[in-house]
Design a protein around this motif. Structure first.
Motif, PDB file in Angstrom:
ATOM      1  N   GLN A 209     -16.127 -33.351   2.314  1.00 28.91           N
ATOM      2  CA  GLN A 209     -17.244 -33.696   1.440  1.00 28.91           C
ATOM      3  C   GLN A 209     -17.115 -35.081   0.817  1.00 28.91           C
ATOM      4  O   GLN A 209     -17.956 -35.474   0.009  1.00 28.91           O
ATOM      5  CB  GLN A 209     -17.379 -32.638   0.350  1.00 28.91           C
ATOM      6  N   GLY A 210     -16.047 -35.791   1.178  1.00 29.59           N
ATOM      7  CA  GLY A 210     -15.932 -37.166   0.720  1.00 29.59           C
ATOM      8  C   GLY A 210     -14.843 -37.431  -0.289  1.00 29.59           C
ATOM      9  O   GLY A 210     -14.762 -38.536  -0.839  1.00 29.59           O
ATOM     10  N   TYR A 211     -13.995 -36.450  -0.546  1.00 29.93           N
ATOM     11  CA  TYR A 211     -12.906 -36.642  -1.498  1.00 29.93           C
ATOM     12  C   TYR A 211     -11.595 -36.915  -0.780  1.00 29.93           C
ATOM     13  O   TYR A 211     -11.292 -36.300   0.262  1.00 29.93           O
ATOM     14  CB  TYR A 211     -12.722 -35.403  -2.379  1.00 29.93           C
ATOM     15  N   ARG A 212     -10.821 -37.805  -1.340  1.00 28.53           N
ATOM     16  CA  ARG A 212      -9.423 -37.917  -0.952  1.00 28.53           C
ATOM     17  C   ARG A 212      -8.662 -36.869  -1.761  1.00 28.53           C
ATOM     18  O   ARG A 212      -8.886 -36.731  -2.968  1.00 28.53           O
ATOM     19  CB  ARG A 212      -8.887 -39.315  -1.274  1.00 28.53           C
ATOM     20  N   VAL A 213      -7.756 -36.133  -1.124  1.00 30.36           N
ATOM     21  CA  VAL A 213      -7.047 -35.056  -1.810  1.00 30.36           C
ATOM     22  C   VAL A 213      -5.541 -35.257  -1.654  1.00 30.36           C
ATOM     23  O   VAL A 213      -5.032 -35.403  -0.534  1.00 30.36           O
ATOM     24  CB  VAL A 213      -7.448 -33.671  -1.270  1.00 30.36           C
ATOM     25  N   ILE A 214      -4.846 -35.268  -2.785  1.00 28.46           N
ATOM     26  CA  ILE A 214      -3.391 -35.421  -2.830  1.00 28.46           C
ATOM     27  C   ILE A 214      -2.790 -34.085  -3.241  1.00 28.46           C
ATOM     28  O   ILE A 214      -3.184 -33.503  -4.258  1.00 28.46           O
ATOM     29  CB  ILE A 214      -2.971 -36.500  -3.837  1.00 28.46           C
ATOM     30  N   CYS A 215      -1.824 -33.582  -2.464  1.00 26.12           N
ATOM     31  CA  CYS A 215      -1.204 -32.279  -2.730  1.00 26.12           C
ATOM     32  C   CYS A 215       0.317 -32.457  -2.802  1.00 26.12           C
ATOM     33  O   CYS A 215       0.989 -32.462  -1.766  1.00 26.12           O
ATOM     34  CB  CYS A 215      -1.556 -31.278  -1.643  1.00 26.12           C
ATOM     35  N   PRO A 216       0.872 -32.582  -4.002  1.00 28.56           N
ATOM     36  CA  PRO A 216       2.323 -32.784  -4.125  1.00 28.56           C
ATOM     37  C   PRO A 216       3.099 -31.481  -3.995  1.00 28.56           C
ATOM     38  O   PRO A 216       2.589 -30.391  -4.265  1.00 28.56           O
ATOM     39  CB  PRO A 216       2.480 -33.351  -5.542  1.00 28.56           C
ATOM     40  N   ASP A 217       4.363 -31.617  -3.597  1.00 27.88           N
ATOM     41  CA  ASP A 217       5.358 -30.574  -3.804  1.00 27.88           C
ATOM     42  C   ASP A 217       6.066 -30.898  -5.114  1.00 27.88           C
ATOM     43  O   ASP A 217       6.610 -31.998  -5.276  1.00 27.88           O
ATOM     44  CB  ASP A 217       6.410 -30.573  -2.686  1.00 27.88           C
ATOM     45  N   THR A 218       6.069 -29.961  -6.030  1.00 26.64           N
ATOM     46  CA  THR A 218       6.756 -30.186  -7.302  1.00 26.64           C
ATOM     47  C   THR A 218       8.249 -30.412  -7.066  1.00 26.64           C
ATOM     48  O   THR A 218       8.826 -29.900  -6.100  1.00 26.64           O
ATOM     49  CB  THR A 218       6.582 -28.965  -8.225  1.00 26.64           C
ATOM     50  N   LEU A 219       8.878 -31.148  -7.936  1.00 24.50           N
ATOM     51  CA  LEU A 219      10.335 -31.306  -7.912  1.00 24.50           C
ATOM     52  C   LEU A 219      10.994 -29.938  -7.736  1.00 24.50           C
ATOM     53  O   LEU A 219      10.678 -28.983  -8.447  1.00 24.50           O
ATOM     54  CB  LEU A 219      10.786 -31.935  -9.230  1.00 24.50           C
ATOM     55  N   GLY A 220      11.884 -29.828  -6.734  1.00 22.68           N
ATOM     56  CA  GLY A 220      12.580 -28.567  -6.507  1.00 22.68           C
ATOM     57  C   GLY A 220      11.843 -27.594  -5.623  1.00 22.68           C
ATOM     58  O   GLY A 220      12.330 -26.482  -5.387  1.00 22.68           O
ATOM     59  N   ARG A 221      10.674 -27.987  -5.118  1.00 24.82           N
ATOM     60  CA  ARG A 221       9.898 -27.111  -4.240  1.00 24.82           C
ATOM     61  C   ARG A 221       9.581 -27.832  -2.934  1.00 24.82           C
ATOM     62  O   ARG A 221       9.484 -29.057  -2.884  1.00 24.82           O
ATOM     63  CB  ARG A 221       8.576 -26.695  -4.889  1.00 24.82           C
ATOM     64  N   GLY A 222       9.349 -27.020  -1.896  1.00 25.23           N
ATOM     65  CA  GLY A 222       8.940 -27.597  -0.629  1.00 25.23           C
ATOM     66  C   GLY A 222       9.899 -28.674  -0.153  1.00 25.23           C
ATOM     67  O   GLY A 222      11.108 -28.483  -0.113  1.00 25.23           O
ATOM     68  N   LEU A 223       9.341 -29.835   0.189  1.00 22.04           N
ATOM     69  CA  LEU A 223      10.137 -30.934   0.729  1.00 22.04           C
ATOM     70  C   LEU A 223      10.521 -31.962  -0.324  1.00 22.04           C
ATOM     71  O   LEU A 223      11.133 -32.979   0.017  1.00 22.04           O
ATOM     72  CB  LEU A 223       9.366 -31.602   1.871  1.00 22.04           C
TER      73      LEU A 223
ATOM     74  N   ASP B 213      -1.514 -36.151   1.984  1.00 20.35           N
ATOM     75  CA  ASP B 213      -2.643 -37.008   1.609  1.00 20.35           C
ATOM     76  C   ASP B 213      -3.759 -36.771   2.625  1.00 20.35           C
ATOM     77  O   ASP B 213      -3.612 -37.075   3.812  1.00 20.35           O
ATOM     78  CB  ASP B 213      -2.191 -38.469   1.628  1.00 20.35           C
ATOM     79  N   TRP B 214      -4.839 -36.181   2.134  1.00 16.33           N
ATOM     80  CA  TRP B 214      -5.994 -35.868   2.980  1.00 16.33           C
ATOM     81  C   TRP B 214      -7.087 -36.896   2.704  1.00 16.33           C
ATOM     82  O   TRP B 214      -7.692 -36.884   1.628  1.00 16.33           O
ATOM     83  CB  TRP B 214      -6.525 -34.480   2.652  1.00 16.33           C
ATOM     84  N   PRO B 215      -7.373 -37.804   3.623  1.00 12.30           N
ATOM     85  CA  PRO B 215      -8.405 -38.811   3.380  1.00 12.30           C
ATOM     86  C   PRO B 215      -9.801 -38.211   3.478  1.00 12.30           C
ATOM     87  O   PRO B 215     -10.017 -37.196   4.137  1.00 12.30           O
ATOM     88  CB  PRO B 215      -8.167 -39.829   4.493  1.00 12.30           C
ATOM     89  N   ALA B 216     -10.737 -38.856   2.789  1.00 14.08           N
ATOM     90  CA  ALA B 216     -12.133 -38.440   2.923  1.00 14.08           C
ATOM     91  C   ALA B 216     -12.586 -38.636   4.363  1.00 14.08           C
ATOM     92  O   ALA B 216     -12.155 -39.568   5.044  1.00 14.08           O
ATOM     93  CB  ALA B 216     -13.014 -39.263   1.984  1.00 14.08           C
ATOM     94  N   ARG B 217     -13.439 -37.760   4.831  1.00 18.19           N
ATOM     95  CA  ARG B 217     -13.960 -37.845   6.189  1.00 18.19           C
ATOM     96  C   ARG B 217     -14.587 -39.213   6.423  1.00 18.19           C
ATOM     97  O   ARG B 217     -15.310 -39.731   5.565  1.00 18.19           O
ATOM     98  CB  ARG B 217     -15.009 -36.747   6.407  1.00 18.19           C
ATOM     99  N   VAL B 218     -14.318 -39.799   7.570  1.00 19.89           N
ATOM    100  CA  VAL B 218     -14.696 -41.194   7.811  1.00 19.89           C
ATOM    101  C   VAL B 218     -16.210 -41.398   7.822  1.00 19.89           C
ATOM    102  O   VAL B 218     -16.686 -42.497   7.519  1.00 19.89           O
ATOM    103  CB  VAL B 218     -14.093 -41.703   9.146  1.00 19.89           C
ATOM    104  N   ASP B 219     -16.976 -40.365   8.163  1.00 16.21           N
ATOM    105  CA  ASP B 219     -18.422 -40.550   8.240  1.00 16.21           C
ATOM    106  C   ASP B 219     -19.136 -40.124   6.956  1.00 16.21           C
ATOM    107  O   ASP B 219     -20.351 -39.977   6.932  1.00 16.21           O
ATOM    108  CB  ASP B 219     -18.999 -39.784   9.429  1.00 16.21           C
ATOM    109  N   VAL B 220     -18.362 -39.926   5.880  1.00 17.19           N
ATOM    110  CA  VAL B 220     -18.931 -39.552   4.585  1.00 17.19           C
ATOM    111  C   VAL B 220     -18.505 -40.595   3.558  1.00 17.19           C
ATOM    112  O   VAL B 220     -17.345 -41.010   3.519  1.00 17.19           O
ATOM    113  CB  VAL B 220     -18.452 -38.151   4.148  1.00 17.19           C
ATOM    114  N   ALA B 221     -19.422 -41.011   2.730  1.00 16.61           N
ATOM    115  CA  ALA B 221     -19.086 -41.997   1.696  1.00 16.61           C
ATOM    116  C   ALA B 221     -18.069 -41.401   0.727  1.00 16.61           C
ATOM    117  O   ALA B 221     -18.289 -40.308   0.206  1.00 16.61           O
ATOM    118  CB  ALA B 221     -20.342 -42.424   0.943  1.00 16.61           C
ATOM    119  N   PRO B 222     -16.944 -42.083   0.497  1.00 24.03           N
ATOM    120  CA  PRO B 222     -15.948 -41.550  -0.434  1.00 24.03           C
ATOM    121  C   PRO B 222     -16.520 -41.438  -1.849  1.00 24.03           C
ATOM    122  O   PRO B 222     -17.197 -42.346  -2.325  1.00 24.03           O
ATOM    123  CB  PRO B 222     -14.816 -42.571  -0.364  1.00 24.03           C
ATOM    124  N   ILE B 223     -16.226 -40.306  -2.496  1.00 24.24           N
ATOM    125  CA  ILE B 223     -16.805 -40.086  -3.826  1.00 24.24           C
ATOM    126  C   ILE B 223     -15.760 -39.792  -4.893  1.00 24.24           C
ATOM    127  O   ILE B 223     -16.120 -39.512  -6.033  1.00 24.24           O
ATOM    128  CB  ILE B 223     -17.841 -38.944  -3.799  1.00 24.24           C
TER     129      ILE B 223
END
Length: 301
Positions: A63-77, A27-37
């Protein structure tokens, strides 16, 4: 015990139980000094992990986005499926995506998917199998993915994904990754090293092998037409960006031509950009590719 730990790179590592399966995501939060978009869900390819999206996630979070990056079932962790014949398929992945988004309280989002991740996004965005997601996906980026894939390329992927090799050392595994994923285009030495280290698991005999469940290729055996998803593509009503590796053997030019005349293509909602110097699939790790995705998402918010 907390299910979320933040590291020095600024993203947190998290676990949620979705449909009875433990799913890992960063979970990558939007940069604190940028308005979340807005929020972006970035989903990796067939035999990969969510860490492939680090560069894209870092770029979009700045640039102001929260980014979620999942590992698919059976991959990664993420947990391996105890029912590979029925759970390693697009329909179940789409249900997992809905469960993940619901638990995170994400009502609207932009979806970026590489290869399999694009197919999952198409199924989710269409809403035919997961009606609860209809209207929640504001834009869809397909990174070398299409509603019809070349069978010869699928056979090539099955040949290495279903029988992952094992090596005595991590550096030997890195050599293998550099060969198999050469079509990704340019990666720095540091990026190749991170790709390797985030894609490695050690076997009981001490050797190392790619970090996924080999049974995930049951998708191609038990669901042989799983990636023929024209009905889902035709049902899309949001802007779609298709990034095609110019040398891709998976997404053929004739398929892209058909995409232009159907569904979002016929509605004027499709953009297609060919990425020179890449096959299947562009790594989304260099300024040109990052700017293309960011510009497209910003234009649709």
């Amino acid at each position: 015990m907390t299910n979320s730990v933040t590291n020095s790179m600024g993203f947190s590592s998290n676990y949620l139980t979705c449909l009875g399966r433990e799913i890992h995501y960063t979970d990558w939060p939007a940069r604190v000094d940028v308005a979340p978009i807005g929020t972006v869900l970035a989903w990796h390819g067939l035999a990969r992990t969510g860490r492939d999206m680090d560069e894209l996630a870092a770029h979009l979070s700045q640039q102001g986005y929260r980014v979620i990056c999942p590992d698919t079932l059976g991959r990664g962790l993420s947990q391996w499926s105890p029912a590979p014949d029925t759970e390693y398929c697009l329909a179940f992945y789409a249900r997992l995506a809905q469960a993940l988004l619901d638990q995170l309280g994400i009502e609207q989002l932009h979806w970026v998917g590489t290869s399999m991740g694009g197919a999952i996004g198409t199924v989710c965005a269409a809403g035919l199998q997961v009606p609860a997601l209809k209207g929640r996906i504001l834009s869809l980026t397909l990174n070398d993915n299409a509603p019809q894939l070349a069978q010869s390329a699928i056979e090539r992927i099955k040949s290495y994904a279903g029988h992952p090799p094992a090596f005595a050392t991590v550096l030997e595994l890195e050599v293998f990754f550099r060969q198999v994923y050469k079509p990704y285009g340019w990666l720095s030495d540091a990026q190749w090293r991170r790709l390797t280290e985030t894609s490695t698991r050690r076997l009981p005999d001490g050797r190392v092998t790619p970090h996924y469940d080999p049974a995930m290729v049951q998708q191609f055996i038990c669901h042989p037409d799983d990636y023929s998803i024209w009905p889902h593509y035709d049902a899309l009503t949001m802007p779609v960006l298709c990034l095609r590796g110019a040398d891709s053997d998976l997404v053929l030019p004739d398929t892209v031509l058909a995409m232009r005349s159907r569904g979002p293509g016929a509605a004027g909602l499709l953009q297609v950009v060919e990425i020179e110097g890449c096959g299947h699939a562009p790594a989304l790790n260099v300024p040109l590719q990052l700017a293309l995705v960011a510009r497209f998402i910003k234009s649709t918010r």
